[in-house]
Motif scaffolding. Structure first.
Motif, PDB file in Angstrom:
ATOM      1  N   VAL A 142       0.829  -1.213   0.000  1.00  0.00           N
ATOM      2  CA  VAL A 142       0.000   0.000   0.000  1.00  0.00           C
ATOM      3  C   VAL A 142       0.860   1.259   0.000  1.00  0.00           C
ATOM      4  CG1 VAL A 142      -1.670   1.354   1.333  1.00  0.00           C
ATOM      5  CG2 VAL A 142      -1.995  -1.107   1.069  1.00  0.00           C
ATOM      6  N   ILE A 143       1.970   1.247   0.740  1.00  0.00           N
ATOM      7  CA  ILE A 143       2.824   2.443   0.847  1.00  0.00           C
ATOM      8  C   ILE A 143       3.340   2.918  -0.509  1.00  0.00           C
ATOM      9  CG2 ILE A 143       5.108   3.204   1.653  1.00  0.00           C
ATOM     10  CD1 ILE A 143       4.433   1.996   4.352  1.00  0.00           C
ATOM     11  N   PRO A 144       3.885   2.037  -1.373  1.00  0.00           N
ATOM     12  CA  PRO A 144       4.305   2.519  -2.693  1.00  0.00           C
ATOM     13  C   PRO A 144       3.147   3.118  -3.488  1.00  0.00           C
ATOM     14  CG  PRO A 144       5.184   0.324  -2.277  1.00  0.00           C
ATOM     15  CD  PRO A 144       4.211   0.617  -1.185  1.00  0.00           C
ATOM     16  N   GLU A 145       1.951   2.525  -3.326  1.00  0.00           N
ATOM     17  CA  GLU A 145       0.757   3.022  -4.028  1.00  0.00           C
ATOM     18  C   GLU A 145       0.444   4.458  -3.615  1.00  0.00           C
ATOM     19  OE1 GLU A 145      -2.427   2.281  -6.663  1.00  0.00           O
ATOM     20  OE2 GLU A 145      -1.068   0.718  -5.968  1.00  0.00           O
ATOM     21  N   ASP A 153       8.258   8.678 -12.109  1.00  0.00           N
ATOM     22  CA  ASP A 153       8.532   7.254 -12.317  1.00  0.00           C
ATOM     23  C   ASP A 153       9.867   6.819 -11.725  1.00  0.00           C
ATOM     24  OD1 ASP A 153       6.157   7.073 -13.624  1.00  0.00           O
ATOM     25  OD2 ASP A 153       7.001   7.150 -15.647  1.00  0.00           O
ATOM     26  N   SER A 154      10.857   7.692 -11.818  1.00  0.00           N
ATOM     27  CA  SER A 154      12.191   7.360 -11.317  1.00  0.00           C
ATOM     28  C   SER A 154      12.192   7.178  -9.802  1.00  0.00           C
ATOM     29  CB  SER A 154      13.182   8.451 -11.716  1.00  0.00           C
ATOM     30  OG  SER A 154      14.459   8.181 -11.172  1.00  0.00           O
ATOM     31  N   LEU A 159      11.869   3.859  -4.757  1.00  0.00           N
ATOM     32  CA  LEU A 159      11.125   3.453  -3.560  1.00  0.00           C
ATOM     33  C   LEU A 159      10.833   1.958  -3.605  1.00  0.00           C
ATOM     34  CD1 LEU A 159       9.496   4.149  -0.966  1.00  0.00           C
ATOM     35  CD2 LEU A 159       7.525   4.578  -2.458  1.00  0.00           C
ATOM     36  N   SER A 160      10.432   1.459  -4.774  1.00  0.00           N
ATOM     37  CA  SER A 160      10.112   0.043  -4.943  1.00  0.00           C
ATOM     38  C   SER A 160      11.329  -0.835  -4.699  1.00  0.00           C
ATOM     39  CB  SER A 160       9.572  -0.208  -6.360  1.00  0.00           C
ATOM     40  OG  SER A 160       8.392   0.535  -6.590  1.00  0.00           O
ATOM     41  N   VAL A 161      12.488  -0.402  -5.194  1.00  0.00           N
ATOM     42  CA  VAL A 161      13.725  -1.160  -5.000  1.00  0.00           C
ATOM     43  C   VAL A 161      14.087  -1.207  -3.508  1.00  0.00           C
ATOM     44  CG1 VAL A 161      16.220  -1.177  -5.418  1.00  0.00           C
ATOM     45  CG2 VAL A 161      14.631  -0.727  -7.313  1.00  0.00           C
ATOM     46  N   GLY A 162      13.961  -0.066  -2.827  1.00  0.00           N
ATOM     47  CA  GLY A 162      14.261  -0.015  -1.392  1.00  0.00           C
ATOM     48  C   GLY A 162      13.358  -0.932  -0.589  1.00  0.00           C
ATOM     49  N   ILE A 163      12.066  -0.891  -0.877  1.00  0.00           N
ATOM     50  CA  ILE A 163      11.099  -1.748  -0.189  1.00  0.00           C
ATOM     51  C   ILE A 163      11.373  -3.222  -0.499  1.00  0.00           C
ATOM     52  CG2 ILE A 163       8.655  -2.424  -0.125  1.00  0.00           C
ATOM     53  CD1 ILE A 163       7.974   0.545  -0.440  1.00  0.00           C
ATOM     54  N   SER A 164      11.746  -3.509  -1.733  1.00  0.00           N
ATOM     55  CA  SER A 164      12.027  -4.890  -2.141  1.00  0.00           C
ATOM     56  C   SER A 164      13.187  -5.483  -1.346  1.00  0.00           C
ATOM     57  CB  SER A 164      12.344  -4.948  -3.640  1.00  0.00           C
ATOM     58  OG  SER A 164      11.232  -4.541  -4.411  1.00  0.00           O
ATOM     59  N   VAL A 165      14.239  -4.716  -1.172  1.00  0.00           N
ATOM     60  CA  VAL A 165      15.398  -5.183  -0.409  1.00  0.00           C
ATOM     61  C   VAL A 165      15.003  -5.474   1.041  1.00  0.00           C
ATOM     62  CG1 VAL A 165      17.663  -4.512   0.501  1.00  0.00           C
ATOM     63  CG2 VAL A 165      17.071  -3.979  -1.878  1.00  0.00           C
ATOM     64  N   ILE A 166      14.185  -4.583   1.634  1.00  0.00           N
ATOM     65  CA  ILE A 166      13.725  -4.778   3.017  1.00  0.00           C
ATOM     66  C   ILE A 166      12.856  -6.026   3.130  1.00  0.00           C
ATOM     67  CG2 ILE A 166      12.275  -3.800   4.855  1.00  0.00           C
ATOM     68  CD1 ILE A 166      13.201  -1.012   3.842  1.00  0.00           C
ATOM     69  N   LYS A 301      12.107  -2.515 -19.729  1.00  0.00           N
ATOM     70  CA  LYS A 301      10.977  -1.951 -18.997  1.00  0.00           C
ATOM     71  C   LYS A 301      11.005  -2.437 -17.552  1.00  0.00           C
ATOM     72  CE  LYS A 301       6.046  -1.078 -19.720  1.00  0.00           C
ATOM     73  NZ  LYS A 301       4.854  -1.435 -20.542  1.00  0.00           N
ATOM     74  N   SER A 302      11.275  -1.541 -16.610  1.00  0.00           N
ATOM     75  CA  SER A 302      11.355  -1.912 -15.193  1.00  0.00           C
ATOM     76  C   SER A 302       9.956  -1.992 -14.582  1.00  0.00           C
ATOM     77  CB  SER A 302      12.190  -0.895 -14.420  1.00  0.00           C
ATOM     78  OG  SER A 302      13.507  -0.855 -14.919  1.00  0.00           O
ATOM     79  N   MET A 303       9.844  -2.744 -13.482  1.00  0.00           N
ATOM     80  CA  MET A 303       8.554  -2.938 -12.828  1.00  0.00           C
ATOM     81  C   MET A 303       8.541  -2.327 -11.430  1.00  0.00           C
ATOM     82  SD  MET A 303       6.514  -6.485 -11.926  1.00  0.00           S
ATOM     83  CE  MET A 303       7.358  -6.765 -10.359  1.00  0.00           C
ATOM     84  N   PRO A 304       7.841  -1.206 -11.231  1.00  0.00           N
ATOM     85  CA  PRO A 304       7.685  -0.678  -9.874  1.00  0.00           C
ATOM     86  C   PRO A 304       6.681  -1.505  -9.092  1.00  0.00           C
ATOM     87  CG  PRO A 304       6.443   0.658 -11.414  1.00  0.00           C
ATOM     88  CD  PRO A 304       7.187  -0.358 -12.236  1.00  0.00           C
ATOM     89  N   LEU A 305       6.760  -1.461  -7.790  1.00  0.00           N
ATOM     90  CA  LEU A 305       5.864  -2.256  -6.940  1.00  0.00           C
ATOM     91  C   LEU A 305       4.571  -1.479  -6.700  1.00  0.00           C
ATOM     92  CD1 LEU A 305       6.241  -5.074  -5.715  1.00  0.00           C
ATOM     93  CD2 LEU A 305       6.895  -3.995  -3.575  1.00  0.00           C
TER      94      LEU A 305
END
Length: 353
Positions: A142-145, A153-154, A159-166, A301-305
């Motif tokens: 929900v937070i990335p949303e 977009d950048s 943000l998505s990459v940071g959350i993914s690592v966590i 094409k990258s995929m944001p969360l």
């Protein structure tokens, strides 16, 4: 009987998949062949992990089943990302969460409940998983949303990459908690008893691992070709990218878990059934999705969360409903029917979008 049918489908489906691909058969025919072949191969993966579960116990057995079951979807999603189908991948992740929490758990509770009036499972695991589900889906998705509304977009991708690592770090920590530091601390009577240890596995440990590996390799080949049929099949049947990802890819990709969880529930092995359904959801949300975000950085094409609003609301509702039903450590057929009803309602909604 079922084993013979799956054996025939496997040994016929794999060669037909290769021949059909080389001879460029129609996309609709190939789509059907690929899906049936993946489901047949998934049955072998399910039987192999069931054999391993008898040897290793409910927790590790359920984890193995979820891992190899999600391996199918991970493979399909990687090829979809490579093809630039980010929407299909995000939809398939949503479909996995909905499928595991509503369809797999619902079918397991319903089928098991028809045979047994009340079925029990480890309430401590259920509550531990509930907290992780709230974090993984409601917090991390929900937070990335919300933040993406005021970001370009950048920044959204960062943000998505940071959350993914966590998420990945926390998932590994959760495994360490359950399998190492607190292994056996919250053991249920079902796990502590000797009931399942008396059962003979269908295959030995070595054979089961070999079959898992061979099936996974075959699925990788078929899955890569399946992705290329999505666009034409969607146009032929009037299916949206969202519906293909949420319903079709999710069901095919998680076929091994679906079958295994229901079989375990029918045998009253609810600790394994719940571990497969909920554990698989946690693995998708906290490991598969973040890994796909990181892998997408390698492609054009990258995929944001970031999910669509219907996807987000559906996942949150599924989590809250599953938690409210499973938190007491017991279930019955009516609770299973409730979960199935919610899944059908959401399926109709996504079909009509």
């Amino acid at each position: 009987m079922a084993k013979k049918i799956f054996m025939i489908l496997t040994f016929a489906g794999v060669p037909l998949s290769v021949i059909g691909t080389l001879m460029h058969w129609s996309s609709t025919l190939l789509f059907i062949i690929y899906c049936v072949t993946i489901v047949a191969l998934a049955s072998y993966m399910g039987r192999a992990t069931e054999s391993l579960a008898i040897v290793t116990g409910p927790r590790i057995g359920g984890l193995l089943n979820a891992t190899f079951g999600n391996a199918v979807e991970l493979i399909i999603s990687i090829f979809a990302l490579k093809a630039g189908l980010v929407g299909v991948v995000l939809a398939s992740l949503t479909g996995s969460v909905l499928g595991n929490l509503l369809l797999v758990a619902g079918l397991s509770f319903f089928v098991g409940g028809l045979k047994f009036k009340r079925q029990h499972f480890n309430v401590h695991d259920a509550r531990h998983n509930s907290a992780l589900l709230i974090f993984a889906v409601i917090v991390a998705f929900v937070i990335p949303e919300v933040f993406a509304m005021d970001m370009n977009d950048s920044k959204t991708l960062s943000l998505s990459v940071g959350i993914s690592v966590i998420l990945i770090a926390l998932y590994l920590a959760a495994l360490f908690f359950k399998l190492v530091t607190h292994r056996g601390v919250y053991q249920s009577k079902a796990e502590g008893g000797a009931g399942h240890h008396d059962e003979e596995p269908e295959w030995g440990k070595g054979k089961a691992m070999a079959i898992l590996l061979a099936a996974t390799v075959a699925v990788a080949y078929v899955a890569e070709n399946l992705v290329h049929t999505f666009e034409e099949v969607g146009e032929s049947f009037g299916w949206s990218e969202l519906f293909i990802g949420i319903i079709i890819v999710a069901i095919v990709g998680n076929a091994a878990e679906h079958a295994s969880a229901v079989i375990m529930a029918y045998k009253n092995k609810m600790d394994i059934a719940v571990e497969i359904a909920v554990g698989s959801t946690l693995q998708v949300a906290m490991f598969v999705a973040p890994v796909l975000v990181l892998i997408s950085l390698l492609f054009e094409k990258s995929m944001p969360l970031v999910f669509s609003m219907p996807e987000m609301v559906s996942m949150v509702v599924a989590v809250l409903l599953a938690i409210s039903i499973a938190n007491d450590g017991e279930t019955n057929w009516f609770e299973g029917l409730t979960l199935l009803g919610a899944y059908v309602i959401m399926g109709i909604g996504f079909y009509l979008l």
